[in-house]
Motif scaffolding. Structure first.
Motif, PDB file in Angstrom:
ATOM      1  N   ARG A 166       0.825  -1.254  -0.073  1.00 43.62           N
ATOM      2  CA  ARG A 166       0.150  -0.137  -0.020  1.00 43.62           C
ATOM      3  C   ARG A 166       0.812   1.235  -0.227  1.00 43.62           C
ATOM      4  NH1 ARG A 166      -3.647  -3.319   3.264  1.00 43.62           N
ATOM      5  NH2 ARG A 166      -2.529  -2.400   5.261  1.00 43.62           N
ATOM      6  N   GLU A 167       2.027   1.368   0.656  1.00 45.32           N
ATOM      7  CA  GLU A 167       2.893   2.509   0.657  1.00 45.32           C
ATOM      8  C   GLU A 167       3.423   2.750  -0.808  1.00 45.32           C
ATOM      9  OE1 GLU A 167       5.768   3.356   3.747  1.00 45.32           O
ATOM     10  OE2 GLU A 167       5.453   1.259   4.417  1.00 45.32           O
ATOM     11  N   LEU A 168       3.977   1.674  -1.385  1.00 41.28           N
ATOM     12  CA  LEU A 168       4.438   1.815  -2.771  1.00 41.28           C
ATOM     13  C   LEU A 168       3.146   2.368  -3.606  1.00 41.28           C
ATOM     14  CD1 LEU A 168       6.379   1.604  -5.070  1.00 41.28           C
ATOM     15  CD2 LEU A 168       5.935  -0.880  -5.323  1.00 41.28           C
ATOM     16  N   ARG A 169       1.987   1.685  -3.557  1.00 45.82           N
ATOM     17  CA  ARG A 169       0.825   2.299  -4.381  1.00 45.82           C
ATOM     18  C   ARG A 169       0.637   3.551  -4.077  1.00 45.82           C
ATOM     19  NH1 ARG A 169      -5.119  -0.781  -3.717  1.00 45.82           N
ATOM     20  NH2 ARG A 169      -4.832   0.167  -1.610  1.00 45.82           N
ATOM     21  N   GLY A 170       0.753   4.131  -2.890  1.00 40.16           N
ATOM     22  CA  GLY A 170       0.568   5.601  -2.556  1.00 40.16           C
ATOM     23  C   GLY A 170       1.815   6.292  -3.379  1.00 40.16           C
ATOM     24  N   LEU A 171       3.058   6.032  -3.497  1.00 42.53           N
ATOM     25  CA  LEU A 171       3.826   6.536  -4.033  1.00 42.53           C
ATOM     26  C   LEU A 171       3.667   6.513  -5.589  1.00 42.53           C
ATOM     27  CD1 LEU A 171       7.085   5.118  -2.290  1.00 42.53           C
ATOM     28  CD2 LEU A 171       6.237   7.616  -2.051  1.00 42.53           C
ATOM     29  N   LEU A 172       3.259   5.527  -6.033  1.00 45.83           N
ATOM     30  CA  LEU A 172       3.017   5.553  -7.431  1.00 45.83           C
ATOM     31  C   LEU A 172       1.682   6.579  -7.848  1.00 45.83           C
ATOM     32  CD1 LEU A 172       3.203   1.536  -8.249  1.00 45.83           C
ATOM     33  CD2 LEU A 172       4.850   3.535  -8.930  1.00 45.83           C
ATOM     34  N   LEU A 176       2.383   9.853 -10.403  1.00 46.66           N
ATOM     35  CA  LEU A 176       1.694   9.279 -11.664  1.00 46.66           C
ATOM     36  C   LEU A 176       2.190   9.706 -12.982  1.00 46.66           C
ATOM     37  CD1 LEU A 176      -0.450   7.253 -12.397  1.00 46.66           C
ATOM     38  CD2 LEU A 176      -2.195   9.217 -12.477  1.00 46.66           C
ATOM     39  N   VAL A 177       2.507  11.180 -13.051  1.00 47.30           N
ATOM     40  CA  VAL A 177       3.026  11.754 -14.167  1.00 47.30           C
ATOM     41  C   VAL A 177       4.571  11.658 -14.324  1.00 47.30           C
ATOM     42  CG1 VAL A 177       2.995  13.770 -15.532  1.00 47.30           C
ATOM     43  CG2 VAL A 177       1.206  13.285 -14.690  1.00 47.30           C
ATOM     44  N   GLU A 178       5.345  11.922 -13.164  1.00 50.38           N
ATOM     45  CA  GLU A 178       6.648  12.051 -13.233  1.00 50.38           C
ATOM     46  C   GLU A 178       7.321  10.677 -13.019  1.00 50.38           C
ATOM     47  OE1 GLU A 178       5.614  13.957  -9.027  1.00 50.38           O
ATOM     48  OE2 GLU A 178       4.502  13.745 -11.171  1.00 50.38           O
ATOM     49  N   GLY A 179       6.575   9.984 -12.483  1.00 49.49           N
ATOM     50  CA  GLY A 179       7.052   8.658 -12.251  1.00 49.49           C
ATOM     51  C   GLY A 179       8.141   8.376 -10.981  1.00 49.49           C
ATOM     52  N   ILE A 180       8.658   7.231 -10.746  1.00 47.11           N
ATOM     53  CA  ILE A 180       9.532   7.157  -9.647  1.00 47.11           C
ATOM     54  C   ILE A 180      10.210   5.982  -9.999  1.00 47.11           C
ATOM     55  CG2 ILE A 180       7.928   5.712  -8.164  1.00 47.11           C
ATOM     56  CD1 ILE A 180       9.160   6.960  -5.829  1.00 47.11           C
ATOM     57  N   TYR A 211       0.529  -1.428 -13.086  1.00 39.98           N
ATOM     58  CA  TYR A 211      -0.382  -0.514 -12.148  1.00 39.98           C
ATOM     59  C   TYR A 211      -0.087   0.787 -12.524  1.00 39.98           C
ATOM     60  CZ  TYR A 211      -2.480   1.857  -8.372  1.00 39.98           C
ATOM     61  OH  TYR A 211      -3.216   2.823  -7.771  1.00 39.98           O
ATOM     62  N   LEU A 212       1.099   1.345 -12.621  1.00 42.74           N
ATOM     63  CA  LEU A 212       1.577   2.723 -13.086  1.00 42.74           C
ATOM     64  C   LEU A 212       1.008   3.010 -14.482  1.00 42.74           C
ATOM     65  CD1 LEU A 212       2.693   5.415 -12.503  1.00 42.74           C
ATOM     66  CD2 LEU A 212       5.020   4.629 -13.478  1.00 42.74           C
ATOM     67  N   MET A 213       1.134   2.033 -15.421  1.00 40.04           N
ATOM     68  CA  MET A 213       0.579   2.420 -16.717  1.00 40.04           C
ATOM     69  C   MET A 213      -0.821   2.254 -16.952  1.00 40.04           C
ATOM     70  SD  MET A 213       3.249   3.160 -18.561  1.00 40.04           S
ATOM     71  CE  MET A 213       5.087   3.025 -18.479  1.00 40.04           C
ATOM     72  N   ALA A 214      -1.544   1.562 -16.075  1.00 38.67           N
ATOM     73  CA  ALA A 214      -2.746   1.288 -16.191  1.00 38.67           C
ATOM     74  C   ALA A 214      -3.565   2.426 -15.601  1.00 38.67           C
ATOM     75  CB  ALA A 214      -3.379   0.051 -15.296  1.00 38.67           C
ATOM     76  N   ARG A 215      -3.049   3.095 -14.687  1.00 39.50           N
ATOM     77  CA  ARG A 215      -3.523   4.538 -13.996  1.00 39.50           C
ATOM     78  C   ARG A 215      -3.119   5.390 -15.085  1.00 39.50           C
ATOM     79  NH1 ARG A 215      -3.888   6.322  -9.217  1.00 39.50           N
ATOM     80  NH2 ARG A 215      -4.961   7.779 -10.617  1.00 39.50           N
ATOM     81  N   ARG A 216      -2.188   5.592 -15.574  1.00 38.18           N
ATOM     82  CA  ARG A 216      -1.808   6.683 -16.706  1.00 38.18           C
ATOM     83  C   ARG A 216      -2.792   6.268 -17.963  1.00 38.18           C
ATOM     84  NH1 ARG A 216       4.712   6.427 -17.020  1.00 38.18           N
ATOM     85  NH2 ARG A 216       5.017   8.048 -15.109  1.00 38.18           N
ATOM     86  N   VAL A 217      -3.165   5.180 -18.243  1.00 36.52           N
ATOM     87  CA  VAL A 217      -4.011   5.186 -19.525  1.00 36.52           C
ATOM     88  C   VAL A 217      -5.338   5.508 -19.005  1.00 36.52           C
ATOM     89  CG1 VAL A 217      -5.358   3.186 -20.775  1.00 36.52           C
ATOM     90  CG2 VAL A 217      -2.829   3.156 -20.554  1.00 36.52           C
ATOM     91  N   ASP A 218      -5.792   5.175 -17.878  1.00 31.12           N
ATOM     92  CA  ASP A 218      -7.158   5.552 -17.504  1.00 31.12           C
ATOM     93  C   ASP A 218      -7.220   7.171 -17.560  1.00 31.12           C
ATOM     94  OD1 ASP A 218      -8.581   3.478 -16.877  1.00 31.12           O
ATOM     95  OD2 ASP A 218      -8.441   3.560 -14.685  1.00 31.12           O
ATOM     96  N   ARG A 219      -6.362   7.975 -16.927  1.00 30.19           N
ATOM     97  CA  ARG A 219      -6.226   9.239 -16.969  1.00 30.19           C
ATOM     98  C   ARG A 219      -6.251   9.863 -18.564  1.00 30.19           C
ATOM     99  NH1 ARG A 219      -2.486  13.062 -13.361  1.00 30.19           N
ATOM    100  NH2 ARG A 219      -3.988  11.969 -11.780  1.00 30.19           N
TER     101      ARG A 219
END
Length: 263
Positions: A166-172, A176-180, A211-219
């Motif tokens: 959950r901590e990593l999900r919060g960071l992602l 979301l845009v700049e990445g990590i 997960y990161l790419m799926a969130r970006r595609v959603d946006r």
């Protein structure tokens, strides 16, 4: 048949990778030489024979070859049609000097799982913007290499670490845009990178980069429906460029961003 010498080489922005090198040779033979980096080699067509520390080795199907730094070796085609290979040169941050001896003793690892993972890593490295995926895959590849070179007794199956996930999900979500980068995320949540990837995948059933790419595609979908052109949407949602957006969008939605917007 005329001799073939086709190469491509680049340095990705993934920690630990000194160089990516792809080549197709038919008649060329490498003389004895050394590298100051680890050589992680897979052969996609044909075969290579080489000498390492005065012993002959080869690259049969499903083999991953790991040649340690500072140890002389050569290389030549083992078939009349030559070979096509993909190579990663890795620095000491991924594989330590303590593994040089075991790698000299057994550089060719017959491991179909490892072979598939190295191939997936090369695919990720070929696409700018997929650095988190490449870093995650390289972390797991390095872990498996260490396990093969220094096998230990079987450990109990890892349990899902949901608080860490959950901590990593919060960071992602925050980045979301700049990445990590994976190393930065691991430092922030005080976890080893490999454990962090496994914890996230175990808790949510999806890898961090997915997960990161799926969130970006959603946006991106929302912005496309607002009438913004794909090139602007790519920049606004953290993709490297429009083609990077298109590749992931089509994978997750089934159509290109332009077709989605026109619908």
């Amino acid at each position: 048949m005329a001799p073939q010498r086709e190469i491509s080489a680049w340095r990705p922005s993934v920690p630990g990778i000194v160089e990516v090198f792809h080549a197709h040779y038919t008649e060329y033979a490498y003389p004895m030489h050394v590298h100051d980096a680890w050589t992680l080699l897979i052969v996609d067509a044909g075969a290579v024979r080489y000498d390492l520390d005065r012993h002959e080795h080869g690259t049969p199907r499903d083999t991953v070859s790991l040649l340690p730094p500072h140890i002389p070796h050569n290389g030549a085609p083992a078939t009349e049609h030559g070979f096509r290979k993909r190579v990663l040169y890795l620095d000491g941050s991924r594989l330590g000097d303590d593994l040089i001896g075991p790698a000299v003793d057994g550089p060719d690892l017959v491991d179909p799982v490892l072979r598939r993972r190295v191939g997936q890593l090369h695919t990720a490295l070929a696409h700018p913007g997929d650095e988190l995926e490449a870093d995650s895959r390289l972390t797991l590849v390095s872990e498996r290499l260490r396990g093969r070179l220094r096998p230990r007794t079987a450990a109990a199956p890892a349990r899902a670490d949901r608080p860490l996930a959950r901590e990593l999900r919060g960071l992602l979500d925050e980045r979301l845009v700049e990445g990590i980068a994976l190393d930065e995320a691991a430092r922030l949540v005080h976890a080893h990178p490999a454990h962090l990837v496994r914890a996230f995948s175990g808790a949510f059933g999806i890898a961090p980069h997915q997960y990161l790419m799926a969130r970006r595609v959603d946006r991106a979908r929302r912005l496309l429906l607002d009438g913004r052109p794909p090139v602007e949407v790519a920049a606004a949602t953290g993709f490297y460029d429009q083609s990077h957006l298109t590749r992931h969008f089509r994978r997750l939605v089934g159509v290109t961003p332009g077709r989605y917007a026109r619908s």
